[in-house]
Design an enzyme around this catalytic site. Structure first.
Site, PDB file in Angstrom:
ATOM      1  CG  ASN A  62     -37.576 -72.583 -37.124  1.00  0.00           C
ATOM      2  OD1 ASN A  62     -38.229 -71.778 -37.709  1.00  0.00           O
ATOM      3  ND2 ASN A  62     -37.541 -73.723 -37.735  1.00  0.00           N
ATOM      4  CD  GLU A  64     -33.654 -75.436 -38.973  1.00  0.00           C
ATOM      5  OE1 GLU A  64     -32.855 -75.560 -39.900  1.00  0.00           O
ATOM      6  OE2 GLU A  64     -34.607 -76.007 -38.852  1.00  0.00           O
ATOM      7  CB  CYS A  73     -38.677 -74.554 -30.992  1.00  0.00           C
ATOM      8  SG  CYS A  73     -38.329 -76.377 -31.340  1.00  0.00           S
ATOM      9  CD  GLU A  75     -43.291 -73.629 -31.073  1.00  0.00           C
ATOM     10  OE1 GLU A  75     -42.172 -73.410 -31.344  1.00  0.00           O
ATOM     11  OE2 GLU A  75     -43.978 -74.614 -31.359  1.00  0.00           O
ATOM     12  CB  CYS A 112     -40.726 -80.330 -29.794  1.00  0.00           C
ATOM     13  SG  CYS A 112     -39.969 -78.919 -28.932  1.00  0.00           S
ATOM     14  CB  CYS A 115     -42.016 -75.814 -27.328  1.00  0.00           C
ATOM     15  SG  CYS A 115     -40.561 -75.300 -28.335  1.00  0.00           S
TER      16      CYS A 115
HETATM   17  N1  THU Z   1     -39.795 -76.270 -34.669  1.00  0.00           N
HETATM   18  C1  THU Z   1     -40.252 -75.141 -34.267  1.00  0.00           C
HETATM   19  O1  THU Z   1     -39.693 -74.039 -34.282  1.00  0.00           O
HETATM   20  N2  THU Z   1     -41.416 -75.479 -33.387  1.00  0.00           N
HETATM   21  C2  THU Z   1     -42.255 -76.374 -33.494  1.00  0.00           C
HETATM   22  O2  THU Z   1     -43.528 -76.441 -32.831  1.00  0.00           O
HETATM   23  C3  THU Z   1     -41.856 -77.640 -34.220  1.00  0.00           C
HETATM   24  C4  THU Z   1     -40.324 -77.638 -34.641  1.00  0.00           C
HETATM   25  C5  THU Z   1     -38.540 -76.114 -35.508  1.00  0.00           C
HETATM   26  C6  THU Z   1     -37.305 -76.766 -34.838  1.00  0.00           C
HETATM   27  C7  THU Z   1     -36.590 -77.015 -36.246  1.00  0.00           C
HETATM   28  O3  THU Z   1     -36.008 -75.762 -36.640  1.00  0.00           O
HETATM   29  C8  THU Z   1     -37.884 -77.102 -37.362  1.00  0.00           C
HETATM   30  O4  THU Z   1     -38.592 -76.681 -36.804  1.00  0.00           O
HETATM   31  C9  THU Z   1     -37.775 -78.602 -37.899  1.00  0.00           C
HETATM   32  O5  THU Z   1     -37.911 -79.549 -36.614  1.00  0.00           O
END
Ligand code: THU
Length: 159
Positions: A62, A64, A73, A75, A112, A115
């Site tokens: 991920n 940000e 994310c 994925e 999420c 994704c």
């Molecule tokens: N996140 C992911 O990368 N994948 C997931 O399956 C769930 C959430 C990330 C998004 C954000 O950077 C952090 O996790 C918190 O939500």
């Protein structure tokens, strides 16, 4: 009016020992990828590993952003890069795992909705389903044979 029901089937495992070597390797790669996450805001580090039919493994974590919705994310980072680098190569499996000291997970990470939608499009695009492994650092997890049970009644264009 009729009452309808959608049943969801998946496998669960209590230890990575229950996985075959390909699956275990993919989860280990996803775990390594959590270390590349840029997650200063959530402190929630996610790693994804995509296994392609040609044996290539594409990693994502991920990423940000201070403008929160601009982040992405793990994925989708992995799937979009796989789509770029190997547009004609089928996805065989995807593993995802997360790490957080601040807010430790009690169970395998659940992708999420956005994704899941991208996984769905990947399946449509390659006209074939792929395996989704949701893992937890304690060795447990879930395996889905397809995105369908994770996103039933999903949206798609009829093109
Ligand atoms: N996140 C992911 O990368 N994948 C997931 O399956 C769930 C959430 C990330 C998004 C954000 O950077 C952090 O996790 C918190 O939500």
């Amino acid at each position: 009016m009729k009452k309808e029901k959608i049943a969801v089937e998946y496998q669960s495992f209590a230890s990575f020992q229950e996985l075959d070597s390909k699956e275990r390797n993919l989860v280990e790669k996803a775990l390594e990828a959590t270390k590349q996450a840029y997650a200063p805001y959530s402190e929630f580090y996610v790693g994804a590993a995509v296994l392609l039919k040609n044996g290539e493994i594409i990693l994502g974590s991920n990423q940000e952003n201070g403008a929160y919705p601009s982040g992405l994310c793990a994925e989708r980072v992995a799937l979009f890069y796989a789509g770029h680098a190997f547009p004609n190569e089928e996805v065989e499996a995807l593993a995802v795992i997360a790490h957080s000291d601040k807010d430790p997970l009690t169970e395998a990470v659940a992708p999420c909705g956005a994704c899941r939608q991208v996984m769905h499009e990947t399946q449509l695009r390659q006209k074939n389903s792929f395996k989704i492994i949701l893992a937890h650092e304690n060795g447990s997890g879930l395996i889905f044979d397809s995105i369908y049970p994770l996103l039933p009644l999903s949206f798609h264009f009829n093109k």
